[in-house]
Scaffold this motif. Structure first.
Motif, PDB file in Angstrom:
ATOM      1  N   ALA A   9       0.808  -1.228   0.000  1.00 37.03           N
ATOM      2  CA  ALA A   9       0.000   0.000   0.000  1.00 37.03           C
ATOM      3  C   ALA A   9       0.836   1.271   0.000  1.00 37.03           C
ATOM      4  N   ILE A  10       1.647   1.484   1.065  1.00 38.18           N
ATOM      5  CA  ILE A  10       2.367   2.751   1.066  1.00 38.18           C
ATOM      6  C   ILE A  10       3.495   2.750   0.037  1.00 38.18           C
ATOM      7  N   PRO A  11       4.380   1.741   0.008  1.00 40.33           N
ATOM      8  CA  PRO A  11       5.491   1.815  -0.941  1.00 40.33           C
ATOM      9  C   PRO A  11       5.038   1.982  -2.386  1.00 40.33           C
ATOM     10  N   SER A  12       4.152   1.119  -2.857  1.00 41.71           N
ATOM     11  CA  SER A  12       3.861   1.135  -4.286  1.00 41.71           C
ATOM     12  C   SER A  12       2.928   2.258  -4.693  1.00 41.71           C
ATOM     13  N   SER A  13       2.124   2.769  -3.774  1.00 39.85           N
ATOM     14  CA  SER A  13       1.253   3.872  -4.183  1.00 39.85           C
ATOM     15  C   SER A  13       1.861   5.217  -3.795  1.00 39.85           C
ATOM     16  N   PRO A  56       7.679   2.807   6.005  1.00 44.51           N
ATOM     17  CA  PRO A  56       7.099   3.886   5.207  1.00 44.51           C
ATOM     18  C   PRO A  56       6.115   4.740   6.007  1.00 44.51           C
ATOM     19  N   ALA A  57       5.320   4.083   6.852  1.00 44.67           N
ATOM     20  CA  ALA A  57       4.368   4.837   7.668  1.00 44.67           C
ATOM     21  C   ALA A  57       5.113   5.786   8.604  1.00 44.67           C
ATOM     22  N   MET A  58       6.193   5.292   9.206  1.00 48.44           N
ATOM     23  CA  MET A  58       6.993   6.150  10.082  1.00 48.44           C
ATOM     24  C   MET A  58       7.565   7.316   9.291  1.00 48.44           C
ATOM     25  N   THR A  76       0.647   1.027  10.818  1.00 49.26           N
ATOM     26  CA  THR A  76       0.751   1.221   9.375  1.00 49.26           C
ATOM     27  C   THR A  76      -0.514   1.796   8.746  1.00 49.26           C
ATOM     28  N   VAL A  77      -1.663   1.239   9.037  1.00 46.93           N
ATOM     29  CA  VAL A  77      -2.869   1.696   8.345  1.00 46.93           C
ATOM     30  C   VAL A  77      -3.215   3.128   8.735  1.00 46.93           C
ATOM     31  N   MET A  78      -3.082   3.451  10.000  1.00 41.98           N
ATOM     32  CA  MET A  78      -3.363   4.839  10.417  1.00 41.98           C
ATOM     33  C   MET A  78      -2.320   5.769   9.813  1.00 41.98           C
ATOM     34  N   GLY A  79      -1.075   5.292   9.684  1.00 44.77           N
ATOM     35  CA  GLY A  79      -0.044   6.092   9.023  1.00 44.77           C
ATOM     36  C   GLY A  79      -0.398   6.298   7.555  1.00 44.77           C
TER      37      GLY A  79
END
Lengths: 540, 315, 193
Positions: free
Chosen positions: A91-95, A262-264, A397-400
């Motif tokens: 989710a975070i890396p690829s988008s 990534p979230a951090m 992660t999801v909240m990030g």
């Protein structure tokens, strides 16, 4: 404040202007590729979430009502596999990574744009094969332990092959990011002038590249066991089921750092921007990302303390596990220190970022009970563990991710979100999340094992609480998605820099043009010069 | 600590109270950091917030503080080492063999628990033990991985096909306790449960006598093992009185340190004996030839356990 | 458009960094199999000793020579195109392809021989490892050949020169890696006694 160019309304500007299937399916634009990943991963977030709501319905009663045990086992397996492999890892890396790494480092695209497109195609191919496996859905748990997974008459082979393709996609994406970050930073952007999101993505990409091949090999070995009857994991043929677990966790532990780093990184961007203060301890945060990535490779055995592993090995893994808490703690202390004497604006991105910190602290602290040997024996394989990983993966992660979506939505779409809807979605999600998952710590301590379709009646009250929480959580998530869609259609136009940030993406229009920058900027300072050093009206 | 509603102060089994103490220790440290960090987080967010539309206030240009950063690396590290140490110490206690332990064979299958006592009695989904007497559970599975979990005892261990795992227990309170399967094993995983009944010693003896009377002529596991030992032809190559024959003597074999032909030194435990029967050429004793045939096909799990139990009696 | 360093002779930094990162992933992929090999070699030394004698050492040695030579021809091709010698590149690529085809042909012979003796992946742990390791390696040879075939087509179209030989260089590195894996595979499987 600074001059804010307010462009004419209409979504189709900049990189979004060109229309047609081919302009998306064959694009080399990292921004479009990022958007396609965003849609695909969030689709599986919603599907995986629906599976969770369904399985929590079953858990309202302790007995065999509502669905068979087999159906329940399929539900939790597919919930886990979809959420982990098709949502949370990419989710975070690829988008957001794809969309914003080039923008944040002052580049026009990633190092290998065509490879980026092929990675997306691989991802989609993997999704197709994975979804096809639902024709004979697997019930092994997302951890696929042998011998059960080698023997199970469900579509383990198809799912393994589908996830192998998804894994290849993430390897190539990670490789692309590493080369991009090394070779395509704008002039003047030394390593210590990079935004912290880039440091986080760099560490993430290193893990992706080194760890994912191992799960690839694990899938190959499992498929070989099923198809060719090779006995690496079969005691009847001299094999060892524990070898599978070592292989599986050698990847699956580092991958939780792929999820969180990534979230951090996103939090490290939002906190200074919305506090109007420099980030506290930049180098410590940057190096702690690398430290977490490195140490993360050494601790996989802490998933196996009661597996039959030797006491000596267990001791070593427990000892190393505690080391990873130190760099994690550094980040948390540094973010909180950044808030001190800041001028804090509680817009939706900031509220989400603060929520991330709050929930991740709980997730991280509960990890101590699992890392410590004596207590792990009791709580591993129980709902305590389920609560721990949901607090870190979802609360973290999801909240990030939500924070990043709210932060960067204006840049990606050229629209502003509705803050009131965002606020209502937020408190429903936070309340629902805690009501769902906090009771699970208690259930676990009381001895309720995980992956239980039926359970002893004494655990029912807290299970009912958790299920009701899941409904509130689901409602909040729905409202959040509705907010996104409404804003896409009719949200107010977004200025170039709605949050007055200092990173490079805020110097280009919202949404950005295809080539990102009219002229590649020359960087002369780090992007956290908020406060005394900042000159009003200066966005760079 | 683990079951907040059932904290009675007296441990159900040896070391379960120690586990609870570790729990409370970690909880105290977590509680401190939780209050500190969450407190500051919320306090700063509210104390330094500005209203919407208000221009930002001037903020100090603070990029770090070496002393503070040093403190919050060193202090947590020390606390983490303490948590590790305490967890390690109690873990060792949980896994320390208890001398004089009675041995109960535990065999897990999809989806049932089989227990066999030393005197040959069997039970399904129920384990009865006398209070105050140490027990060693010798555990294996016939199919996939299972897990034996006794929440009140704070003990858990997986059961694997093809090898043995162990748990040492010393019940300290009478009563009825839950046993759950803790490692997902298939459709019936959540109904694969057993009951542990701990009885006062006199009552336990009476119950054992009663069970034995129902099954006269029942062999103890060791007796069965002796019969299998003889009928399988083992005495042909192995003596039980110390004289070396074609194969090494089995007198005093259990627990003995053995030298192998490849130079390794190994302790002859249940796993060693099992491997020697299933795959004899994996461990060849120094000075002997690799000519022992395999008994993998002829001796099934129960038989293996019985032969091993017999060999333990050869002192 | 990018902040590359000025081009040295050969591929730009980004391409080289990219292929090395890719080879790192391949190292870990094969590393997984080598780990399984190591584990079972330690646990079943006699099985490995006994079973490896059933492999055809002559054919294995021949294959090693073919593959090593193909690495040489590849290197010669790269040196040639760096000097702009297009014809030499085409010859070198063709030779590399022929040698690789020879390698695969011999592998086919070996496997057929094994199957005819009733040795299959499920026969025992050694042969499970043998077929998987040589199979995965063989797959990488096939993929390499496909890429080299495409390079030959491009070379015929005159697409490479002293200024632009990046695809050839990158493929060369990949090919040397495939060769290196075989150099470890061969003794571990064929000569382990």
């Amino acid at each position: 404040m600074s001059e804010e160019k307010v462009p004419s309304p209409g979504l189709r500007r900049g990189y979004l202007k060109e229309k047609g299937f081919r302009s998306w399916a064959f694009t080399h634009d990292h921004k479009r590729i990022g958007i396609m990943y965003l849609i695909a991963t969030h689709l599986f977030f919603l599907i995986g979430g629906l599976l969770a709501v369904l399985l929590r319905l079953k858990l309202l009663t302790p007995g065999p009502a509502l669905m068979s045990s087999h159906a329940y086992n399929v539900l939790f397996t597919m919930h886990g596999a979809m959420m982990i492999f098709l949502f949370i890892i990419p989710a975070i890396p690829s988008s957001l990574g794809n969309f914003f790494i080039p923008l944040l480092i002052g580049a026009r695209d990633v190092a290998f744009p065509r490879l980026n497109l092929y990675s997306l195609w691989l991802f989609l191919a993997g999704i197709v094969v994975t979804v096809a496996s639902l024709l004979n859905p697997i019930d092994t748990g997302w951890t696929f332990y042998t011998p059960y997974s080698a023997k199970s008459a469900t579509a383990v082979t198809a799912l393994s092959l589908g996830l192998f393709l998804v894994g290849m996609s993430s390897i190539l994406t990670g490789l692309n990011f590493i080369v991009t970050i090394h070779t395509m930073r704008a002039h003047g952007m030394t390593w210590y002038r990079m935004p912290l999101f880039i440091w986080g993505m760099y560490a993430t990409s290193v893990i992706q590249v080194l760890a994912t091949p191992v799960i690839g090999m694990t899938f190959i070995l499992l498929v070989a066991e099923r198809i060719f009857g090779v006995g690496f994991f079969d005691p009847a043929k001299g094999g060892d089921p524990l070898l599978f677990q070592h292989f599986f966790w050698f990847y699956s532990h580092p991958v939780v750092y792929v999820m969180i780093l990534p979230a951090m990184g996103i939090i490290s961007e939002i906190i200074p921007t919305f506090s109007r203060k420099p980030i506290f301890g930049y180098k410590a945060i940057a190096y702690s990302a690398l430290a977490i990535a490195f140490i993360g490779f050494l601790v996989w055995g802490h998933h196996m303390f009661v597996s039959g592993m030797s006491t000596a090995a267990a001791v070593i893994f427990s000892f190393l596990t505690f080391f990873v808490a130190v760099p994690t703690g550094i980040k948390i202390f540094n973010w909180i220190a950044t808030l001190y004497r800041g001028s804090i604006s509680l817009d939706s991105p900031m509220i989400w970022a603060l929520t991330f910190i709050f929930l991740f602290i709980i997730g991280g602290l509960t990890g101590l009970f699992l890392g410590a040997l004596a207590t792990d024996v009791h709580v591993t394989d129980t709902y305590f563990l389920v609560a721990h990983f949901h607090y870190t993966m979802m609360g973290g992660t999801v909240m990030g991710l939500f924070a990043g979506l709210h932060y960067w939505f204006p840049k990606m779409t050229g629209r502003m979100l509705n803050e009131r809807w965002a606020f209502h979605a937020w408190w429903l999600i936070v309340a629902g999340f805690n009501v769902t998952f906090f009771p699970m710590f208690i259930l676990g301590m009381q001895g309720m094992p995980r992956r239980y379709a039926e359970y002893p009646a004494k655990y029912q009250p807290l299970n009912i609480v958790a299920t009701v929480g899941s409904w509130v959580l689901a409602l909040g998530i729905l409202i959040m998605f509705v907010n996104f869609i409404r804003a896409l259609k009719s949200g107010p136009p977004a200025p170039d820099n709605p949050w007055h940030g200092l990173t490079l993406e805020w110097t280009v229009p919202s949404p950005p043009p295809v080539e990102n920058f009219e002229e590649i900027p020359t960087v002369t300072d780090w992007p956290y010069s908020y406060g005394e050093k900042e000159e009003p009206g200066n966005d760079e | 600590m683990p079951d907040p509603s059932a904290f009675s102060g007296a441990e159900a089994a040896l070391s379960s109270g120690d586990v609870d103490a570790v729990f409370i220790f970690i909880l105290a440290i977590c509680g401190f950091f939780f209050i500190l960090t969450q407190g500051l987080l919320i306090y700063f967010a509210l104390r330094y917030r500005r209203k919407k539309g208000e221009p930002p206030a001037a903020t100090p240009y603070i990029t770090g503080n070496a002393v503070l950063e040093g403190v919050w690396i060193v202090v947590p590290s020390l606390l983490l080492i303490a948590i590790f140490g305490y967890g390690f110490a109690v873990f060792v206690k949980l896994r320390t063999p208890l001398p004089g332990a009675a041995e109960v064979q535990v065999t897990a299958s999809q989806f049932v628990w089989n227990f066999q006592y030393p005197d040959g009695r069997r039970s399904v989904n129920e384990l009865r033990l006398p209070v105050g007497k140490p027990v060693k559970l010798i555990m294996t599975s016939t199919d996939v991985i299972h897990g034996l979990f006794i929440p009140d005892y704070r003990q858990k261990m997986d059961l694997l096909p093809g090898r043995y795992t162990y748990l040492w227990l010393l019940p300290k309170r009478t009563g009825t306790f839950d046993i759950y399967c803790s490692e997902y094993c298939g459709t019936g995983h959540s109904v694969m449960r057993a009951t542990l009944i701990v009885m006062p010693q006199a009552e336990y003896q009476a119950w054992v006598q009663g069970e034995r009377q129902k099954k006269p002529g029942m062999q103890s596991i060791a007796e069965k093992g002796k019969a299998l030992f003889e009928s399988s032809g083992c005495p042909g190559c192995h003596s039980i009185d110390g004289t070396p024959k074609v194969g090494p003597t089995l007198k005093g074999i259990f627990g003995r340190t053995v030298q192998l032909t490849d130079g390794r030194t190994i302790t002859a435990d249940e796993e060693y004996l099992r491997e020697s029967l299933e795959d004899p050429n994996e461990y060849v004793v120094k000075g002997f030839q690799p000519i022992m045939p395999t008994f993998k096909a002829t001796l099934k799990d129960d038989d293996l356990a019985a032969v091993i139990a017999y060999m333990k009696t050869l002192q | 458009m990018t902040s590359d360093h000025p081009k040295h002779e050969g591929a730009p930094v980004s391409a080289r960094l990219g292929i090395w990162a890719f080879l790192a992933t391949e190292l870990l992929l094969f590393g997984g199999l080598f780990t399984v090999y190591a584990v079972y070699r330690v646990v079943y030394p006699d099985l490995f000793q006994q079973e490896h004698l059933k492999l055809n050492r002559l054919l294995g040695t021949l294959n090693t020579i073919l593959l090593l030579t193909s690495s040489l021809t590849m290197a010669v091709g790269i040196a040639a195109i760096r000097q702009g010698r297009q014809q030499a590149l085409k010859i070198a690529l063709t030779l590399t392809l022929l040698l690789s085809a020879g390698f695969l042909g011999i592998k086919y012979l070996e496997w057929s021989e094994d199957f005819s003796h009733g040795l299959y992946p499920e026969s025992n742990l050694f042969f499970g490892l043998y077929f998987m390791m040589t199979g995965l390696h063989g797959l990488h040879v096939v993929l390499g050949m496909l890429v080299m075939g495409w390079l030959l087509v491009c070379a015929r179209q005159g697409r490479f020169s002293a200024q632009y030989s990046t695809p050839v260089e990158v493929t060369g590195l990949y090919w040397h890696f495939v060769d290196l894996v075989w150099i470890y595979l061969f003794p571990l499987l064929y000569l382990v006694g």
